[in-house]
Design a protein around this motif. Structure first.
Motif, PDB file in Angstrom:
ATOM      1  N   VAL A   1       5.931 -28.420  14.190  1.00 21.68           N
ATOM      2  CA  VAL A   1       7.259 -27.903  13.880  1.00 21.68           C
ATOM      3  C   VAL A   1       7.272 -26.397  14.098  1.00 21.68           C
ATOM      4  CG1 VAL A   1       9.076 -27.718  12.153  1.00 21.68           C
ATOM      5  CG2 VAL A   1       7.583 -29.726  12.178  1.00 21.68           C
ATOM      6  N   ASP A   2       7.894 -25.932  15.167  1.00 21.36           N
ATOM      7  CA  ASP A   2       7.992 -24.496  15.419  1.00 21.36           C
ATOM      8  C   ASP A   2       9.104 -23.853  14.599  1.00 21.36           C
ATOM      9  OD1 ASP A   2       5.970 -24.613  17.370  1.00 21.36           O
ATOM     10  OD2 ASP A   2       7.421 -25.238  18.896  1.00 21.36           O
ATOM     11  N   ASN A   3      10.151 -24.607  14.338  1.00 17.72           N
ATOM     12  CA  ASN A   3      11.347 -24.056  13.693  1.00 17.72           C
ATOM     13  C   ASN A   3      11.932 -25.119  12.769  1.00 17.72           C
ATOM     14  OD1 ASN A   3      13.833 -23.054  12.988  1.00 17.72           O
ATOM     15  ND2 ASN A   3      14.596 -22.819  15.074  1.00 17.72           N
ATOM     16  N   LEU A   4      11.905 -24.880  11.461  1.00 12.21           N
ATOM     17  CA  LEU A   4      12.392 -25.885  10.514  1.00 12.21           C
ATOM     18  C   LEU A   4      13.858 -26.230  10.734  1.00 12.21           C
ATOM     19  CD1 LEU A   4      10.789 -25.238   7.013  1.00 12.21           C
ATOM     20  CD2 LEU A   4      10.765 -27.338   8.363  1.00 12.21           C
ATOM     21  N   ASN A   5      14.629 -25.324  11.284  1.00 18.82           N
ATOM     22  CA  ASN A   5      16.045 -25.612  11.529  1.00 18.82           C
ATOM     23  C   ASN A   5      16.248 -26.641  12.632  1.00 18.82           C
ATOM     24  OD1 ASN A   5      17.256 -23.967   9.558  1.00 18.82           O
ATOM     25  ND2 ASN A   5      16.790 -22.158  10.776  1.00 18.82           N
TER      26      ASN A   5
ATOM     27  N   LEU B   1      18.227 -23.626   3.788  1.00 21.56           N
ATOM     28  CA  LEU B   1      18.096 -22.236   3.367  1.00 21.56           C
ATOM     29  C   LEU B   1      17.058 -21.459   4.175  1.00 21.56           C
ATOM     30  CD1 LEU B   1      18.156 -22.719  -0.500  1.00 21.56           C
ATOM     31  CD2 LEU B   1      20.049 -22.095   0.999  1.00 21.56           C
ATOM     32  N   VAL B   2      16.306 -22.144   5.023  1.00 17.39           N
ATOM     33  CA  VAL B   2      15.246 -21.477   5.758  1.00 17.39           C
ATOM     34  C   VAL B   2      15.823 -20.572   6.835  1.00 17.39           C
ATOM     35  CG1 VAL B   2      13.269 -21.835   7.287  1.00 17.39           C
ATOM     36  CG2 VAL B   2      13.619 -23.310   5.313  1.00 17.39           C
ATOM     37  N   ALA B   3      15.286 -19.370   6.974  1.00 19.15           N
ATOM     38  CA  ALA B   3      15.779 -18.446   7.992  1.00 19.15           C
ATOM     39  C   ALA B   3      15.446 -18.973   9.385  1.00 19.15           C
ATOM     40  CB  ALA B   3      15.146 -17.073   7.807  1.00 19.15           C
ATOM     41  N   VAL B   4      16.269 -18.594  10.354  1.00 18.38           N
ATOM     42  CA  VAL B   4      16.061 -19.039  11.730  1.00 18.38           C
ATOM     43  C   VAL B   4      14.827 -18.344  12.302  1.00 18.38           C
ATOM     44  CG1 VAL B   4      17.035 -19.060  14.048  1.00 18.38           C
ATOM     45  CG2 VAL B   4      18.499 -19.473  12.078  1.00 18.38           C
ATOM     46  N   ILE B   5      13.933 -19.125  12.878  1.00 17.83           N
ATOM     47  CA  ILE B   5      12.755 -18.588  13.540  1.00 17.83           C
ATOM     48  C   ILE B   5      12.975 -18.706  15.040  1.00 17.83           C
ATOM     49  CG2 ILE B   5      10.250 -18.832  13.841  1.00 17.83           C
ATOM     50  CD1 ILE B   5      10.215 -20.235  11.120  1.00 17.83           C
ATOM     51  N   THR B   6      12.810 -17.612  15.753  1.00 21.54           N
ATOM     52  CA  THR B   6      13.157 -17.616  17.176  1.00 21.54           C
ATOM     53  C   THR B   6      12.000 -18.113  18.033  1.00 21.54           C
ATOM     54  OG1 THR B   6      12.506 -15.309  17.309  1.00 21.54           O
ATOM     55  CG2 THR B   6      14.841 -15.772  16.946  1.00 21.54           C
ATOM     56  N   VAL B   7      11.559 -19.345  17.731  1.00 22.05           N
ATOM     57  CA  VAL B   7      10.565 -20.022  18.554  1.00 22.05           C
ATOM     58  C   VAL B   7      11.178 -21.341  18.970  1.00 22.05           C
ATOM     59  CG1 VAL B   7       8.265 -20.998  18.650  1.00 22.05           C
ATOM     60  CG2 VAL B   7       8.670 -18.942  17.301  1.00 22.05           C
TER      61      VAL B   7
END
Length: 578
Positions: free
Chosen positions: A58-62, A16-22
């Motif tokens: 962790v830069d991006n949980l996805n 459910l986590v939003a995409v982080i552009t890192v």
């Protein structure tokens, strides 16, 4: 539980986590960037272990797809057991004693094992595997916990952890021989897959399917009364993809087995090798609407499915169904076309079926009508053959060449082997069904009496037999021996066998409630059960507290000693360590 939830600052579901552009630097894999580690904590009462994996950088949980959690349970002199689970949740911080503070680009995965005091003296091992979005993965360090023989209070830890799984629920028996078997009769592969969590929760180690060979007469109907079609298959292969089969296809079998293994459950498939579809004198040739045996087995079928047309059948036309008819038990028909199992082509075709099943991940096999296939013993009344050594030894060698364990084998030998024949001719290759022991106990309990029987009517040892309260034959065949016996009585027989050491007990899953699959006054079969082939129905007796308890009792005690007694209407089985 409520207080613990309040101490967790945030819980993030990976899905459910939003995409982080890192993103990681070009050419850098996620494994190279993220660091993971694992530690364990014991609660004050000494009956829970919490595992906390720390995930850093962790830069991006996805980037994290999911997390596999692996456990082992071991003890000197015992077979090591394994279990797995999966999670997609991580925590930003955990407050409280031995908690974890929030930190930049850091998360925590948590899993708690409860009731560890049920396994004193055992060692519980664990590690986590993180699966990443770039198809790489990495595992944490492995850690182990020696469960004390005797617990003391005031150890270390917060005293209150998030509950996940009890240790008894996590671990089934270590292998097929050490546990009990759930017979998912007429269930499709997708139906079994959808119910695996319930099957595991009930304490079963193994699930047994109906035959998955090509089905006869698919379009002629798939009511429960059509179950016999699975026992008149068209050939020796797994039901191909794209071919109609009420139980599913090869791909669906493979998918179900993979899911079962992820939950620590083994899979046995029923194999029909003594015969194929047809009558006592000829193989089924099909018609304009239905495929026949010749589509899958042209060499076995010959020119027209008969002995005169070159079909690979036994030449004896006598009925071989009687247990005492030793002269025709193995070369006579059972109202179906009896294959020449001494023929090397027939043997190789059966072996190829088992190899195909092994490639699907199957762990073991039940051989239908094994009694009617001759052994390699020189005293066979009507001639021996190399069928069993070719098939059993060949399948074992094939499995081991693929890095798999030796498959489990057991055979259907009902009401004796036939005069002049011995169970020992079979048990050198497989376990055998001891139907009369279970049937007699069912009859005793149904009459309101108790039993303290400790031997098996086959004369075999406990570790050579499979027993039951009822089977698909006693429930659905023309004689309907157990159809109208109350489920509670059947479950008592199952519990009696399942509580014992060494033997395995088979639990037959009825499709409908008591007496709904039986005769009416005009002696014609009445099917009031609305469940079609492939479906489960709503009869959930296997989920009862009694079945769950006896399965876990069996899994825990394994092959330890037993003491059996009875008094009045009570039967008692006591397990103990010498």
């Amino acid at each position: 539980m409520k207080r613990l939830i309040k101490t967790i600052i945030a819980i993030l579901s990976l899905s459910l986590v939003a995409v982080i552009t890192v993103f990681a630097r070009a050419g850098q894999s996620i494994v190279d960037k993220i660091d993971v580690s694992l530690l364990q904590q014991e609660n004050a009462a000494g009956n829970k272990i919490r595992y906390v994996a720390t995930i850093e950088n962790v830069d991006n949980l996805n980037e994290i797809v999911d997390i596999d959690i692996h456990f082992t349970l071991s003890k000197s002199g015992q077979t090591t057991r394994t279990a797995t689970d999966k999670t997609t949740k991580v925590y930003t911080s955990i407050a409280g004693t031995n908690g974890f503070a929030a930190a930049e680009n850091t998360y925590y995965a948590v899993y708690t094992v409860t009731q560890t005091n049920a396994y004193p003296g055992w060692t519980l091992g664990a590690y986590f595997t993180f699966n990443y979005s770039d198809s790489t993965n990495e595992s944490t360090n492995s850690i182990s916990y020696s469960i004390p023989e005797k617990y003391t209070v005031n150890t270390y830890g917060s005293g209150e952890f998030e509950t996940s799984s009890s240790i008894s629920d996590m671990f089934t028996a270590s292998d097929i021989e050490g546990g009990n078997i759930f017979h998912a009769w007429n269930w499709s592969m997708n139906t079994i897959k959808a119910n695996l969590d319930d099957i595991k929760a009930a304490g079963f180690t193994t699930v047994q399917t109906s035959p998955m060979q090509p089905q006869k007469d698919y379009y002629a109907g798939n009511a429960q009364s059509d179950w016999w079609k699975f026992y008149q298959p068209l050939g020796f292969c797994v039901a191909p993809d794209g071919v109609n089969n009420a139980l599913g296809t090869k791909s669906e079998l493979t998918d179900m087995v993979t899911t079962a293994h992820s939950k620590g459950i083994k899979v046995i498939v029923d194999v029909v090798a003594n015969h194929l579809a047809g009558s006592s004198t000829s193989l089924y040739g099909g018609d304009n609407n239905y495929d026949g045996v010749q589509k899958y087995e042209p060499t076995i079928y010959g020119s027209n499915g008969t002995l005169a047309g070159g079909a690979l059948l036994h030449s004896v036309g006598a009925n071989g169904t009687a247990a005492s008819d030793s002269g025709h038990t193995t070369d006579g028909h059972i109202y179906l076309p009896d294959l020449d199992t001494g023929n090397s082509h027939v043997q190789q075709r059966v072996l190829s079926l088992l190899e195909e099943y092994i490639d699907c991940g199957v762990d073991g096999f039940r051989f239908d009508a094994a009694k009617h296939i001759e052994t390699d013993n020189s005293s066979e009344p009507n001639g021996s053959s190399q069928f069993w050594p070719t098939v059993i030894n060949g399948a074992t060698s094939y499995a081991q060449s693929k890095g798999k364990e030796k498959p489990y084998y057991y055979g259907e030998i009902l009401n004796g082997c036939g005069n002049g024949r011995s169970y020992s001719w079979y048990t050198k290759y497989m376990d055998v069904i001891d139907n009369t022991t279970g049937n007699n106990i069912t009859s005793t309990f149904n009459g309101g009496y108790s039993t303290s029987t400790s031997t098996y009517n086959t004369g075999c040892q406990a570790n050579q037999v499979v027993i039951w309260g009822e089977s698909h034959d006693t429930y659905a065949n023309e004689s309907h021996d157990t159809t109208f016996i109350n489920q509670a009585v059947i479950d008592k027989t199952y519990a009696y066998g399942a509580a014992r050491g060494g033997a395995q007990s088979l639990y037959f899953a009825r499709p409908c409630a008591n007496g709904e699959f039986g005769y009416v006054s005009d002696n014609k079969l009445k099917i009031t059960c609305p469940v079609l082939l492939g479906a489960k129905g709503d009869w959930n007796a296997f989920k009862s507290a009694q079945i769950i308890a006896v399965n876990k009792f069996h899994n825990y005690w394994g092959t330890e000693s037993e003491w059996i007694a009875s008094s009045g209407t009570f039967s008692e089985i006591v397990r103990y360590k010498d």
